[in-house]
Scaffold this motif. Structure first.
Motif: not given
Length: 214
Positions: A5-17, A43-50, A211-214
């Motif tokens: 769930i955290v991985k999916a939410l992080s993906f959406l969060l970074f897509k938006a930012t 502080l968001i670095d762990p979520f970047v890696l996840v 390279s690839k984009s997320i």
């Protein structure tokens, strides 16, 4: 399930930012045991890696974070290992070694905290102890741009592009005893490799990697 769930939410969060650009994804090992060593810009670095690393990562987290009610729950559900003191403690290393012995992945930020200016700070040697004791592979991962998305001292996300530069896997032989001299040599070798990785221009020309984009 919580990690997914955290991985999916992080993906959406970074897509938006503004998204994440990943270089060198082909260098990711298919399985553990693995120690991911990264710099710490935000502080968001762990979520970047996840978001970017397919395997489940067990992170080290400062013990004081477990005293914050909501944060404590998130860290506990995520299986984070509390670290007492900047140099770590025997209990946290023991738990990390257990994860590695089971073929798991440990993620840590050896600068000991978020860099106030975004520049690399000296690495502490805890990662070297784990690598030498377990024989696990070590993967250097440089993060750039996360401090623009969430600056130090801020809790409001901003738009910005984050870049992840994945280096070559490093291997160190497992040893029964680990000396300070040995860890120092390992840390020096990683520091040299990591600074090259961190300072590389992520344009596909200077850094040799897909390279690839997320």
């Amino acid at each position: 399930m919580f990690y997914s769930i955290v991985k999916a939410l992080s993906f959406l969060l970074f897509k938006a930012t503004g998204g994440i650009r990943v270089y060198g994804a082909e260098r990711l090992p298919k399985k553990g045991p693995l120690i991911i060593v990264s710099n710490h810009q935000s502080l968001i670095d762990p979520f970047v890696l996840v978001t970017c690393i397919p395997m489940r990562i067990v992170f080290f987290a400062a013990a004081y974070l477990f005293k914050i009610p909501v944060v404590r729950q998130v860290l506990t559900w995520g299986g984070a290992i509390p670290v007492h003191g900047e140099k770590g403690d025997f209990g946290s290393f023991k738990k990390a070694l257990e994860v590695l012995q089971k073929g798991g992945v440990i993620g840590l930020f050896p600068e000991g905290g978020v860099s106030p200016d975004g520049n690399l700070r000296p690495f502490m040697q805890g990662w070297a102890y784990l690598a030498a004791k377990s024989g696990a592979q070590v993967l250097p991962v440089a993060i750039r741009g996360s401090r623009n998305v969430l600056p130090v001292g801020s809790f409001i996300l901003r738009r910005g592009r984050i870049t992840l530069n994945i280096g070559d896997v490093m291997t160190f032989s497992g040893q029964g005893k680990v000396s300070r001299e040995n860890m120092g040599e390992m840390n020096e070798k990683l520091d040299k490799e990591f600074r090259q990785l961190f300072n590389a221009q992520f344009n596909g020309r200077i850094f040799n990697g897909a390279s690839k984009s997320i």
